[in-house]
Design a protein around this motif. Structure first.
Motif, PDB file in Angstrom:
ATOM      1  N   HIS A 194     -28.397 -27.804 -18.924  1.00  0.00           N
ATOM      2  CA  HIS A 194     -29.778 -27.397 -19.228  1.00  0.00           C
ATOM      3  C   HIS A 194     -30.373 -26.594 -18.076  1.00  0.00           C
ATOM      4  CE1 HIS A 194     -31.669 -30.540 -16.712  1.00  0.00           C
ATOM      5  NE2 HIS A 194     -32.846 -30.009 -17.033  1.00  0.00           N
ATOM      6  N   ASP A 198     -33.506 -27.627 -28.623  1.00  0.00           N
ATOM      7  CA  ASP A 198     -33.746 -27.764 -27.187  1.00  0.00           C
ATOM      8  C   ASP A 198     -33.208 -26.555 -26.434  1.00  0.00           C
ATOM      9  OD1 ASP A 198     -34.865 -30.214 -27.630  1.00  0.00           O
ATOM     10  OD2 ASP A 198     -33.387 -31.366 -26.492  1.00  0.00           O
ATOM     11  N   LEU A 237     -35.307 -23.946 -24.129  1.00  0.00           N
ATOM     12  CA  LEU A 237     -35.059 -23.850 -22.690  1.00  0.00           C
ATOM     13  C   LEU A 237     -34.767 -22.425 -22.238  1.00  0.00           C
ATOM     14  CD1 LEU A 237     -32.830 -27.032 -22.259  1.00  0.00           C
ATOM     15  CD2 LEU A 237     -35.126 -26.727 -21.327  1.00  0.00           C
ATOM     16  N   GLU A 284     -35.597 -31.098 -16.656  1.00  0.00           N
ATOM     17  CA  GLU A 284     -36.161 -31.925 -17.726  1.00  0.00           C
ATOM     18  C   GLU A 284     -35.721 -33.359 -17.434  1.00  0.00           C
ATOM     19  OE1 GLU A 284     -38.111 -30.532 -20.269  1.00  0.00           O
ATOM     20  OE2 GLU A 284     -37.913 -28.770 -18.958  1.00  0.00           O
TER      21      GLU A 284
END
Length: 347
Positions: A189, A214, A218, A315
């Motif tokens: 991520h 997600d 991102l 995150e």
């Protein structure tokens, strides 16, 4: 010596438990850091389980450390009491070899970098990591956390952030480049965020489409499931750079075929088992398979400043120290989005 509370694994594969450890006195060039937050890295689990070889126990893991300076040695010039600082994967090196002098301390070929935990310091004592109240380090092996980053979201940057920033910069991720990140976890991520901020066209290659929303939120431009064989057909010859963040062995030959001519597949995940690869896709495309290990102190500072400038950290899910063992199980089950961070006030 200063006695501080910590969480340690007493033996290989044993649950972590609360204990006390000793920190060395603050030396002339040392800073004492009150640790506020410590990230949980998959590396911590590998080492507690001795997945990478024989380890030192009791072990206090943690190399994603964010805190505040509470004492400085008389010779310290870089920091003062109250400064927000971080400590990453190593706390010293030889300082004299060509790599240390070039700011590549992670590749020290002198005495080698001294890892933040599960290693022996220059005095022969085991090093203990960030799952603790305080740590003492030489000022040259701490980095400044910019005011634009909260300490909790900054902590994982000290490993996950720099582990992705270094290869993305080295292999030229930026405008006009197509970059794939394999795996959308604690490392992946951050790879998506950083590659996007560098200006690259970013694709996530994940086992399933479960985290697609997600990934796009991102900063990914595209998201594909590697469980679908059509992915490898449709994306053949697409990428300038692929960064694999997974810690399980992959069919690297399949991923190599996704590279353009002169493309690179860079591994930052660290599988416990050896991998095999067919060399013909390498030969026929002048492609390469490479690895990358964190970054030096200067580059880590550059990464922190970059993240602050672009307004993002990791995150995270903040947990109490009593939840560490449960968090380990959840990491192994891929049940975290995307990094556990320990509130060390709960130790």
């Amino acid at each position: 010596m200063t006695t501080v509370a910590a969480y340690a694994a007493p033996a290989a594969k044993a649950p972590l438990e609360r204990t006390t450890i000793e920190r060395r006195p603050v030396g002339e060039f040392d800073v004492l850091i009150d640790i506020k937050f410590a990230g949980i890295c998959h590396s911590d689990i590998h080492q507690v389980q001795e997945g990478w070889g024989t380890a030192i126990f009791p072990m206090v893991p943690g190399h994603e450390i964010a805190g505040v300076v509470s004492e400085v040695g008389p010779g310290v010039t870089k920091y003062q009491v109250g400064d927000r600082v971080g400590v990453g994967c190593f706390v010293d090196s030889c300082r004299e070899c060509e790599h240390c002098e070039a700011g590549l301390e992670q590749y020290c070929t002198g005495s080698g970098m001294i890892q933040t935990y599960n290693y022996l310091d220059k005095d022969g004592r085991p090093t203990y990591g960030g799952y603790s109240e305080k740590i003492v380090v030489d000022e040259n092996y701490a980095v400044r956390i910019p005011d634009g980053l909260a300490l909790d979201v900054a902590a994982p940057l000290l490993c996950a952030g720099i582990t992705l920033y270094s290869p993305l910069k080295h292999w030229g991720a930026g405008p006009g480049k197509k970059v794939a990140i394999v795996g959308l976890g604690g490392l992946g991520h951050m790879g998506v965020k950083i590659a996007h901020a560098l200006g690259a066209e970013v694709t996530v290659l994940s086992q399933s489409l479960r985290k697609k929303d997600d990934g796009l939120n991102l900063g990914a431009d595209h998201y594909y499931a590697t469980s679908d064989p059509k992915t490898f057909e449709d994306l053949a010859g697409t990428f300038d750079l692929i960064v694999s963040t997974v810690s399980a062995p992959l069919d690297f030959s399949g991923y190599v075929n996704l590279l353009k001519i002169d493309g690179a597949l860079v591994n930052v995940g660290a599988p416990e088992e050896p991998i095999t690869v067919n060399v013909f896709p390498l030969i026929m495309g002048r492609r390469s398979i490479a690895g990358s290990a964190i970054g030096g102190i200067a580059e880590t500072q550059e990464m922190l400043d970059f993240c602050a400038e672009h307004g993002f950290g990791a995150e995270i899910e903040v947990i109490a120290a009593s939840e560490i063992n449960e968090a380990y199980e959840r990491v192994l089950a891929s049940d975290v989005r995307y990094r556990f961070v320990i509130d060390t006030a709960t130790i």
